[in-house]
Scaffold this motif. Structure first.
Motif, mmCIF file in Angstrom:
data_model
loop_
_atom_site.group_PDB
_atom_site.id
_atom_site.type_symbol
_atom_site.label_atom_id
_atom_site.label_comp_id
_atom_site.label_asym_id
_atom_site.label_seq_id
_atom_site.Cartn_x
_atom_site.Cartn_y
_atom_site.Cartn_z
ATOM 1 N N SER A 1 51.504 -73.923 71.162
ATOM 2 C CA SER A 1 51.463 -74.292 69.785
ATOM 3 C C SER A 1 49.851 -74.221 69.528
ATOM 4 C CB SER A 1 51.719 -75.758 69.524
ATOM 5 O OG SER A 1 50.775 -76.431 70.281
ATOM 6 N N LEU A 2 49.295 -74.057 68.430
ATOM 7 C CA LEU A 2 48.003 -73.994 68.203
ATOM 8 C C LEU A 2 46.917 -75.168 68.481
ATOM 9 C CD1 LEU A 2 45.704 -72.189 66.597
ATOM 10 C CD2 LEU A 2 46.355 -73.718 64.875
ATOM 11 N N GLU A 3 47.718 -76.317 68.499
ATOM 12 C CA GLU A 3 47.043 -77.427 68.985
ATOM 13 C C GLU A 3 46.856 -77.503 70.420
ATOM 14 O OE1 GLU A 3 47.867 -82.332 69.304
ATOM 15 O OE2 GLU A 3 48.916 -81.265 68.023
ATOM 16 N N LEU A 4 47.912 -76.883 71.552
ATOM 17 C CA LEU A 4 47.871 -76.864 72.682
ATOM 18 C C LEU A 4 46.767 -75.854 73.071
ATOM 19 C CD1 LEU A 4 48.595 -77.503 75.673
ATOM 20 C CD2 LEU A 4 50.453 -75.964 75.428
ATOM 21 N N LEU A 5 46.633 -74.856 72.282
ATOM 22 C CA LEU A 5 45.658 -73.791 72.705
ATOM 23 C C LEU A 5 44.271 -74.132 72.491
ATOM 24 C CD1 LEU A 5 44.753 -70.774 73.406
ATOM 25 C CD2 LEU A 5 45.387 -70.075 70.851
ATOM 26 N N LEU A 6 44.007 -74.739 71.363
ATOM 27 C CA LEU A 6 42.748 -75.468 71.114
ATOM 28 C C LEU A 6 42.301 -76.539 72.146
ATOM 29 C CD1 LEU A 6 42.819 -75.902 67.093
ATOM 30 C CD2 LEU A 6 41.840 -74.027 68.485
ATOM 31 N N THR A 7 43.292 -77.428 72.530
ATOM 32 C CA THR A 7 43.022 -78.366 73.547
ATOM 33 C C THR A 7 42.503 -77.830 74.738
ATOM 34 O OG1 THR A 7 44.500 -79.980 72.301
ATOM 35 C CG2 THR A 7 43.903 -80.411 74.753
ATOM 36 N N THR A 8 43.180 -76.749 75.120
ATOM 37 C CA THR A 8 42.932 -76.056 76.417
ATOM 38 C C THR A 8 41.397 -75.545 76.348
ATOM 39 O OG1 THR A 8 45.260 -75.775 76.639
ATOM 40 C CG2 THR A 8 43.866 -74.150 77.929
ATOM 41 N N LEU A 9 41.421 -74.699 75.201
ATOM 42 C CA LEU A 9 39.920 -74.063 75.243
ATOM 43 C C LEU A 9 38.776 -74.967 75.008
ATOM 44 C CD1 LEU A 9 40.781 -71.282 72.592
ATOM 45 C CD2 LEU A 9 40.469 -70.997 75.022
ATOM 46 N N ALA A 10 39.091 -76.050 74.300
ATOM 47 C CA ALA A 10 38.268 -77.342 74.257
ATOM 48 C C ALA A 10 37.712 -77.819 75.460
ATOM 49 C CB ALA A 10 38.451 -78.279 73.240
ATOM 50 N N THR A 11 38.704 -78.317 76.395
ATOM 51 C CA THR A 11 38.520 -78.782 77.582
ATOM 52 C C THR A 11 37.834 -77.881 78.676
ATOM 53 O OG1 THR A 11 40.519 -80.171 77.240
ATOM 54 C CG2 THR A 11 39.940 -79.892 79.649
ATOM 55 N N GLU A 12 38.366 -76.900 78.469
ATOM 56 C CA GLU A 12 37.497 -75.658 79.441
ATOM 57 C C GLU A 12 36.047 -75.531 78.954
ATOM 58 O OE1 GLU A 12 37.849 -71.322 81.161
ATOM 59 O OE2 GLU A 12 39.355 -72.086 80.168
ATOM 60 N N ALA A 13 35.790 -75.717 77.595
ATOM 61 C CA ALA A 13 34.435 -75.550 77.091
ATOM 62 C C ALA A 13 33.685 -76.690 77.506
ATOM 63 C CB ALA A 13 34.541 -75.475 75.623
ATOM 64 N N VAL A 44 36.676 -67.381 66.413
ATOM 65 C CA VAL A 44 37.678 -66.080 65.956
ATOM 66 C C VAL A 44 39.107 -66.742 65.582
ATOM 67 C CG1 VAL A 44 38.760 -64.158 66.988
ATOM 68 C CG2 VAL A 44 36.241 -64.679 67.403
ATOM 69 N N LEU A 45 39.634 -67.670 66.380
ATOM 70 C CA LEU A 45 40.743 -68.147 65.995
ATOM 71 C C LEU A 45 40.839 -68.772 64.652
ATOM 72 C CD1 LEU A 45 41.952 -69.902 69.333
ATOM 73 C CD2 LEU A 45 43.126 -68.050 68.172
ATOM 74 N N LYS A 46 39.671 -69.402 64.066
ATOM 75 C CA LYS A 46 39.659 -69.946 62.961
ATOM 76 C C LYS A 46 39.663 -69.184 61.812
ATOM 77 C CE LYS A 46 35.977 -71.744 60.363
ATOM 78 N NZ LYS A 46 34.508 -72.237 60.506
ATOM 79 N N GLU A 47 38.605 -67.889 62.187
ATOM 80 C CA GLU A 47 38.626 -67.044 61.109
ATOM 81 C C GLU A 47 39.960 -66.428 60.870
ATOM 82 O OE1 GLU A 47 35.536 -64.239 62.328
ATOM 83 O OE2 GLU A 47 34.041 -66.099 62.408
ATOM 84 N N LYS A 48 40.782 -65.824 62.011
ATOM 85 C CA LYS A 48 41.908 -65.264 62.036
ATOM 86 C C LYS A 48 43.200 -65.896 61.367
ATOM 87 C CE LYS A 48 40.380 -61.190 63.566
ATOM 88 N NZ LYS A 48 40.317 -60.065 62.710
ATOM 89 N N THR A 49 43.163 -67.527 61.437
ATOM 90 C CA THR A 49 44.238 -67.950 60.911
ATOM 91 C C THR A 49 43.952 -68.622 59.676
ATOM 92 O OG1 THR A 49 43.230 -70.008 62.172
ATOM 93 C CG2 THR A 49 44.895 -68.712 63.294
ATOM 94 N N ALA A 50 42.667 -68.136 59.104
ATOM 95 C CA ALA A 50 42.361 -68.752 57.763
ATOM 96 C C ALA A 50 43.464 -68.487 56.606
ATOM 97 C CB ALA A 50 41.033 -68.426 57.288
ATOM 98 N N GLY A 51 43.938 -69.521 55.949
ATOM 99 C CA GLY A 51 44.858 -69.323 54.931
ATOM 100 C C GLY A 51 46.196 -69.501 55.312
ATOM 101 N N ASN A 52 46.374 -69.685 56.634
ATOM 102 C CA ASN A 52 47.567 -69.987 57.372
ATOM 103 C C ASN A 52 47.835 -71.208 57.921
ATOM 104 O OD1 ASN A 52 48.692 -67.398 56.754
ATOM 105 N ND2 ASN A 52 47.561 -66.498 58.242
ATOM 106 N N ILE A 61 40.306 -77.907 63.413
ATOM 107 C CA ILE A 61 39.593 -77.098 64.094
ATOM 108 C C ILE A 61 38.004 -77.188 63.804
ATOM 109 C CG2 ILE A 61 38.898 -74.363 64.035
ATOM 110 C CD1 ILE A 61 42.028 -74.002 63.625
ATOM 111 N N GLU A 62 37.533 -77.480 62.421
ATOM 112 C CA GLU A 62 36.362 -77.851 61.902
ATOM 113 C C GLU A 62 35.608 -78.962 62.829
ATOM 114 O OE1 GLU A 62 34.367 -76.077 60.029
ATOM 115 O OE2 GLU A 62 35.768 -74.520 59.224
ATOM 116 N N GLY A 63 36.369 -80.062 63.090
ATOM 117 C CA GLY A 63 36.004 -81.072 63.941
ATOM 118 C C GLY A 63 35.811 -80.600 65.391
#
Length: 82
Positions: A1-13, A44-52, A61-63
């Motif tokens: 899911s998008l949430e899991l992907l974002l959480t993974t990237l944020a944790t690694e960051a 990039v994920l934010k830009e590519k998913t804009a509108g969806n 994502i913004e937060g």
């Protein structure tokens, strides 16, 4: 899911910013170039998913980006005395 992907990237960051210890070594190591790469990836994920995305997903994502960018400019956390 998008949430899991974002959480993974944020944790690694956050690990790359030295704010979280690496799960294997237990050490907090600052790698700003890697952190910047991960933040850019989320951008990039934010830009590519804009509108969806739902309004909640967009706000999340913004937060997340705001938190990561603030942690990046704040520098490493202060050492903790034991």
């Amino acid at each position: 899911s998008l949430e899991l992907l974002l959480t993974t990237l944020a944790t690694e960051a956050m690990m790359a910013l030295g704010h979280l210890p690496h799960p294997t070594t237990g050490e907090a190591t600052r790698r700003p170039n890697h952190a910047q790469y991960l933040i850019d990836t989320i951008e990039v994920l934010k830009e590519k998913t804009a509108g969806n995305l739902t309004a909640e997903e967009s706000q999340a994502i913004e937060g997340l980006l705001h938190q990561l960018k603030m942690a990046f400019v704040a520098g490493p956390p202060a050492p903790v005395d034991h």
